[in-house]
Design an enzyme around this catalytic site. Structure first.
Site, PDB file in Angstrom:
ATOM      1  N   LYS A 115       0.887  -1.180   0.000  1.00 11.08           N
ATOM      2  CA  LYS A 115       0.000   0.000   0.000  1.00 11.08           C
ATOM      3  C   LYS A 115       0.920   1.223   0.000  1.00 11.08           C
ATOM      4  O   LYS A 115       1.448   1.618   1.031  1.00 11.08           O
ATOM      5  CB  LYS A 115      -0.875  -0.022   1.259  1.00 11.08           C
ATOM      6  N   GLU A 133       9.778   1.530  10.451  1.00 10.95           N
ATOM      7  CA  GLU A 133      10.834   2.491  10.085  1.00 10.95           C
ATOM      8  C   GLU A 133      10.214   3.877  10.197  1.00 10.95           C
ATOM      9  O   GLU A 133       9.452   4.293   9.320  1.00 10.95           O
ATOM     10  CB  GLU A 133      11.308   2.231   8.644  1.00 10.95           C
ATOM     11  N   CYS A 140      14.136  10.487   6.141  1.00  9.26           N
ATOM     12  CA  CYS A 140      13.971  10.201   7.572  1.00  9.26           C
ATOM     13  C   CYS A 140      15.282  10.363   8.343  1.00  9.26           C
ATOM     14  O   CYS A 140      15.280  10.724   9.514  1.00  9.26           O
ATOM     15  CB  CYS A 140      13.429   8.797   7.747  1.00  9.26           C
ATOM     16  N   GLU A 157      10.387  16.439  14.326  1.00  8.52           N
ATOM     17  CA  GLU A 157      10.793  16.199  12.941  1.00  8.52           C
ATOM     18  C   GLU A 157      10.025  17.152  12.032  1.00  8.52           C
ATOM     19  O   GLU A 157       8.805  17.232  12.093  1.00  8.52           O
ATOM     20  CB  GLU A 157      10.475  14.749  12.554  1.00  8.52           C
TER      21      GLU A 157
END
Ligand code: NAD
Length: 479
Positions: A173, A248, A282, A382
């Protein structure tokens, strides 16, 4: 006419059960790129059933053959790198000079894990001459893979290749902001000889297509790349199902520059460390810790390099592309506002980039803040944009303390010419990856993953292959 993309189930493009589609827009120009099928729980079920039906054929195929097919897929991806790179560039804004290189890099996952497929084997355990005791490493069956939008093909390939090499079948997905290259990869997988049902793609949003994949009873493992918030939601469901997950997640990685660092090498790489792919990586090194003795010199150099960095999707590499989608663009502007309100000093950037060819796109200037305090939002959260904060430190001990003062633990960087210090500091950083005198080194053979809230499990390298296998022990008495 705008191209319409269907789901990819059981080796063919399949219209969504509810007949619904969503629009995908270019973040560089604002124009419509494609219409994409909105999958729902029924579509997910169809895909999972197809993957379930295919699992014996794939798991019992001779591993050398399985590996050969994966390596064929690698070849097809490379042959189609220009086309796939263009799609990725149009849909998520990756610089058109970078995206074909990323396709070639993504293909390497299939080469690498394809080559390893025939090396997966069990072992025997000596108990005594009357006991034959051995271990088998077996696939889970149907694996669900859910990916974000910042490196669509790369992240899909990163999880897909070890999952398939291990003998699992997959329902992928992709993010609703970047679906196209996953669908094209599925088409190429069939062309490479992957049997129908082994690799399916259900496009759509997280609630309607992602969540049903996680809860589906026939899905035995989830590999998720994305935000901490979604990772927590998926982890909670996995806990109920007692299902293994690879998570992750995000990061707020420190990049530490000691006073003896080679500044000529450090300045451009520390800059790339937080602006590559417009900072939408990331592992971006967004907290830049600089020893106070060189702080002013370093800050001036990196701010000048950031201010003169080329911007525009269709320029030679290196160049800064747009932010991949509107919500993310707005989020970054919100961080600029909060930094100002909290009293940070903006050294450079801090606003959208405008000018010829940029005004219709979601471009943000490379941005650096200084005079920050540990509690500020720009220091703790972040951002996922080309935004870094500069933080001074006095001693090695203080640098380690600041570096570890985060709930994340994905990556980190150290710049020094003192090898003893480099390894001493590396051993104390709470992060799954430590770069020394480099950043964003992208070896597919090296495992990556998070400490702390940055995740569970590993992708890449041999470690990932083990994460897609379950261990069975067989013990027989020789009677
Ligand atoms: P996100 O969590 O919003 O979405 C990721 C994926 O999850 C998308 O496909 C989305 O549709 C799906 N999803 C959303 N809600 C879901 C639900 N309830 N159930 C199942 N699926 C659901 O993340 P994003 O905004 O797409 O990506 C940015 C994040 O990804 C950043 O935090 C970044 O650090 C992280 N990321 C991590 C890595 C890594 O390797 N650690 C790599 C790239 C990006």
């Amino acid at each position: 006419m705008t191209q319409q993309y269907e789901l990819y189930i059981d080796g063919k493009f399949t219209p969504p059960e509810a007949g619904q589609y969503f629009d995908s827009f270019s973040p560089a120009t604002g124009t419509l790129v494609a219409r994409v099928a909105q999958g729902n729980a029924k579509d997910v079920d169809l895909a999972v059933q197809s993957a379930f039906a295919a699992k014996r054929v794939w798991a019992e195929m001779n591993p050398l053959e399985r590996g050969k097919i994966l390596r064929k897929l690698a070849d097809l991806l490379v042959q189609n790198a220009a086309y796939l790179g263009k799609l990725e560039s149009e849909e998520m804004g990756m610089p058109s000079s970078l995206s074909p290189m990323i396709v070639v890099e993504s293909a390497k996952f299939f080469d690498y894990y394809g080559g390893l497929a025939a090396s997966i084997h069990g072992d025997t355990i000596p108990i005594n001459p009357q006991i034959f005791c051995y271990n088998l490493y077996e696939p889970y069956g149907v694996v669900g893979i859910i990916t974000p939008w910042n490196g669509p093909l790369n992240q899909a390939a990163r999880s897909l290749a070890p999952a398939l090499a291990a003998g699992n079948t997959v329902v992928l997905k992709p993010s609703e902001f970047s679906s196209l290259t996953a669908l094209e990869m599925a088409r190429l997988a069939t062309e490479a000889g992957i049997p129908n049902g082994v690799f399916n793609v259900v496009t759509g949003d997280g609630v309607n297509a992602g969540a049903p994949l996680v809860t589906h009873p026939l899905v035995r493992k989830i590999s998720f790349t994305g935000s901490v918030k979604t990772g927590q939601a998926i982890g909670a469901i996995a806990a109920q199902k007692i299902m293994p997950v690879t998570l992750e997640l995000g990061g707020k990685s420190p990049n530490i520059v000691f006073e003896d660092a080679k500044l000529d090498a450090a300045v451009p790489m520390v800059l790339m460390g937080f602006i590559l792919n417009s900072g939408q990586i990331c592992t971006s090194g967004t907290r830049i810790l600089v020893q106070r003795t060189i702080f002013d010199v370093f800050a001036a150099k990196i701010a000048a390099a950031a201010a003169s960095f080329p911007i525009g999707r269709d320029r030679p590499f290196p160049t800064l592309g747009p932010i991949a989608n509107k919500p993310q663009f707005e989020k970054i502007l919100g961080f600029f506002e909060s930094a100002r309100q909290e009293g940070a000093t903006c050294l450079t950037g801090g606003e959208r980039a405008s000018g010829e060819g940029l005004d219709q796109g979601l471009y943000i200037k490379p941005t650096l803040f200084t005079n920050v305090t540990p509690d500020m939002k720009v220091v703790r959260e972040e951002i996922f944009g080309p935004v870094g904060v500069l933080i001074p430190f006095d001693s090695e001990e203080e640098a380690i303390r600041i570096a570890n003062d985060t709930e994340y633990g994905l990556a980190s960087g150290i710049w020094t010419q003192d090898a003893s210090r480099a390894h001493r500091v590396a051993s104390r950083l709470e992060a799954g990856t430590v770069y020394i005198n480099t950043y964003h080194e992208r070896a597919i053979e090296a495992p990556m993953g998070g400490y702390k809230k940055s995740g569970i499990g590993r992708e890449k390298g041999m470690a990932a292959l083990h994460d897609y296998l379950q261990l069975k022990n067989v013990t027989m008495k020789l009677i």
